[in-house]
Design a protein around this motif. Structure first.
Motif, PDB file in Angstrom:
ATOM      1  N   PHE A 247     -12.332 -12.636 -18.916  1.00 15.00           N
ATOM      2  CA  PHE A 247     -11.049 -12.172 -19.445  1.00 15.00           C
ATOM      3  C   PHE A 247     -11.210 -10.924 -20.319  1.00 15.00           C
ATOM      4  O   PHE A 247     -10.272 -10.139 -20.461  1.00 15.00           O
ATOM      5  CB  PHE A 247     -10.366 -13.285 -20.239  1.00 15.00           C
ATOM      6  N   ILE A 248     -12.391 -10.739 -20.898  1.00 15.26           N
ATOM      7  CA  ILE A 248     -12.666  -9.507 -21.644  1.00 15.26           C
ATOM      8  C   ILE A 248     -12.629  -8.319 -20.693  1.00 15.26           C
ATOM      9  O   ILE A 248     -12.053  -7.263 -21.002  1.00 15.26           O
ATOM     10  CB  ILE A 248     -14.036  -9.585 -22.352  1.00 15.26           C
ATOM     11  N   ILE A 249     -13.228  -8.504 -19.517  1.00 17.73           N
ATOM     12  CA  ILE A 249     -13.248  -7.442 -18.506  1.00 17.73           C
ATOM     13  C   ILE A 249     -11.854  -7.225 -17.926  1.00 17.73           C
ATOM     14  O   ILE A 249     -11.379  -6.091 -17.803  1.00 17.73           O
ATOM     15  CB  ILE A 249     -14.251  -7.784 -17.391  1.00 17.73           C
ATOM     16  N   LYS A 250     -11.192  -8.326 -17.587  1.00 16.68           N
ATOM     17  CA  LYS A 250      -9.881  -8.230 -16.934  1.00 16.68           C
ATOM     18  C   LYS A 250      -8.853  -7.512 -17.801  1.00 16.68           C
ATOM     19  O   LYS A 250      -8.075  -6.693 -17.309  1.00 16.68           O
ATOM     20  CB  LYS A 250      -9.376  -9.631 -16.592  1.00 16.68           C
ATOM     21  N   TYR A 251      -8.855  -7.807 -19.103  1.00 17.99           N
ATOM     22  CA  TYR A 251      -7.843  -7.246 -19.994  1.00 17.99           C
ATOM     23  C   TYR A 251      -8.363  -6.078 -20.833  1.00 17.99           C
ATOM     24  O   TYR A 251      -7.659  -5.605 -21.735  1.00 17.99           O
ATOM     25  CB  TYR A 251      -7.288  -8.339 -20.905  1.00 17.99           C
ATOM     26  N   GLY A 252      -9.584  -5.619 -20.543  1.00 17.19           N
ATOM     27  CA  GLY A 252     -10.120  -4.453 -21.225  1.00 17.19           C
ATOM     28  C   GLY A 252     -10.285  -4.644 -22.710  1.00 17.19           C
ATOM     29  O   GLY A 252     -10.037  -3.715 -23.496  1.00 17.19           O
ATOM     30  N   LEU A 253     -10.693  -5.839 -23.126  1.00 13.91           N
ATOM     31  CA  LEU A 253     -10.869  -6.127 -24.552  1.00 13.91           C
ATOM     32  C   LEU A 253     -12.224  -5.624 -25.022  1.00 13.91           C
ATOM     33  O   LEU A 253     -13.244  -5.878 -24.392  1.00 13.91           O
ATOM     34  CB  LEU A 253     -10.761  -7.637 -24.799  1.00 13.91           C
ATOM     35  N   LYS A 254     -12.230  -4.947 -26.121  1.00 11.61           N
ATOM     36  CA  LYS A 254     -13.474  -4.404 -26.657  1.00 11.61           C
ATOM     37  C   LYS A 254     -14.279  -5.488 -27.354  1.00 11.61           C
ATOM     38  O   LYS A 254     -13.720  -6.407 -27.942  1.00 11.61           O
ATOM     39  CB  LYS A 254     -13.183  -3.257 -27.632  1.00 11.61           C
ATOM     40  N   GLY A 255     -15.578  -5.340 -27.308  1.00  9.47           N
ATOM     41  CA  GLY A 255     -16.458  -6.343 -27.896  1.00  9.47           C
ATOM     42  C   GLY A 255     -16.680  -6.171 -29.377  1.00  9.47           C
ATOM     43  O   GLY A 255     -17.781  -5.842 -29.809  1.00  9.47           O
ATOM     44  N   ASN A 256     -15.648  -6.366 -30.163  1.00  4.61           N
ATOM     45  CA  ASN A 256     -15.816  -6.351 -31.622  1.00  4.61           C
ATOM     46  C   ASN A 256     -14.852  -7.341 -32.249  1.00  4.61           C
ATOM     47  O   ASN A 256     -13.865  -7.765 -31.643  1.00  4.61           O
ATOM     48  CB  ASN A 256     -15.608  -4.945 -32.189  1.00  4.61           C
ATOM     49  N   ALA A 257     -15.144  -7.708 -33.478  1.00  2.00           N
ATOM     50  CA  ALA A 257     -14.407  -8.782 -34.141  1.00  2.00           C
ATOM     51  C   ALA A 257     -12.951  -8.420 -34.415  1.00  2.00           C
ATOM     52  O   ALA A 257     -12.127  -9.297 -34.664  1.00  2.00           O
ATOM     53  CB  ALA A 257     -15.117  -9.145 -35.450  1.00  2.00           C
TER      54      ALA A 257
END
Length: 294
Positions: free
Chosen positions: A220-230
């Protein structure tokens, strides 16, 4: 298995919940007998569902339970059904899947999970070897699934379909294993595939914020383009999109279940498939909404 496939207790009759608990406690008892007292800690609701499902298609009547005492809490009364091959199979599957969950934590988890997994690895390795002696087919299925899973997660553009396919196929094969009737085997494979996909997506939904914070893999991080930070926010639109996707898979699982010739334990299984899976999804959603309001 991650413990998400469980009944919606308020919707079960008391006698149905007691029947469910009898199977649950019996899987626990079999784990302890076959693999030692500490192996009971590996028990999951998913293993109980697997056990009841097999009994529902292979047995004409439910098991008769007798009273006993819990080994962890002697003051607590439990009901147990007679030990049989299905219970032993569910126990062996539990140990093998737990072993690969430990390996997965060591490979891709937070520091705390990595450390705890390293500590328990020597113990679970011994129990794993014993389980594989009797249930090598489970190991063959799951080891191949894990290899495919790791390869998929190395793909920077991995889709949700690609990510959950190895787990879904593995559970489909496990559900259909050793079922002699061809139509029943095909239906069980389809049900297992959908449940496996649902479990993977539900777990990814549950772990989304943690995976963002610790830069873990999550489709879902990839699908929705969510950045890897808090500081990355997961808004309501994303949550609704994820829930829609997970519900579509749950509906497919229910459709497959409807095709099965269920001979016993029907009310329990219907509760899990129709109500329990949805209740777990809503529980995760409500937990996230409470956290965001803080």
């Amino acid at each position: 298995m991650f413990g998400y496939v469980k009944p919606d207790k308020p919707e079960l009759k008391i006698k149905e919940f007691e029947s469910y608990k009898a199977v649950y406690c019996s899987v626990c008892k079999t784990l302890g007998k076959e693999y030692g007292l500490l192996s009971r800690l590996m028990l999951t609701y998913d293993a109980t569902f697997y056990c009841i499902l097999l009994k529902a298609v292979l047995q004409d009547t439910p098991d008769c339970a007798t009273g006993g005492r819990c080994r962890f809490n002697p003051l607590k009364k439990c009901n147990y059904i007679p030990e049989d091959d299905i219970l032993k199979q569910a126990a062996g599957l539990t140990v093998i899947m737990f072993y690969y969950k430990v390996l997965d934590n060591i490979k891709d988890a937070s520091i705390l999970k990595k450390l705890s997994s390293f500590l328990i690895y020597p113990y679970i390795k011994i129990k794993f070897k014993k389980a594989v002696k009797n249930y090598s087919f489970f190991n063959d299925i799951i080891s191949l699934s894990m290899e495919e899973q790791w390869l998929a997660e190395e793909n920077p553009e991995c889709s949700t379909d690609l990510a959950c396919d190895p787990s879904a196929k593995a559970l489909g094969k496990i559900f259909a294993y050793n079922i002699t009737d061809e139509n029943t085997a095909k239906t069980l494979y389809r049900l297992g595939y959908c449940v496996g996909r649902w479990v993977y997506l539900t777990d990814a939904f549950d772990d989304l914020e943690s995976d963002i914070k610790h830069t873990g893999f999550n489709p879902f991080i990839i699908k929705y383009g969510l950045k890897g930070n808090a500081n990355t926010a997961v808004d309501c639109e994303i949550i609704d999109g994820i829930m829609k996707s997970v519900r579509l898979t749950a509906n497919e699982a229910a459709s497959a279940f409807d095709l099965l010739d269920i001979k016993c334990y029907r009310p329990i299984l219907e509760n899990i498939v129709y109500d329990g899976m949805e209740a777990q999804l809503l529980l995760i959603k409500n937990k996230k909404q409470k956290e965001y309001k803080r």
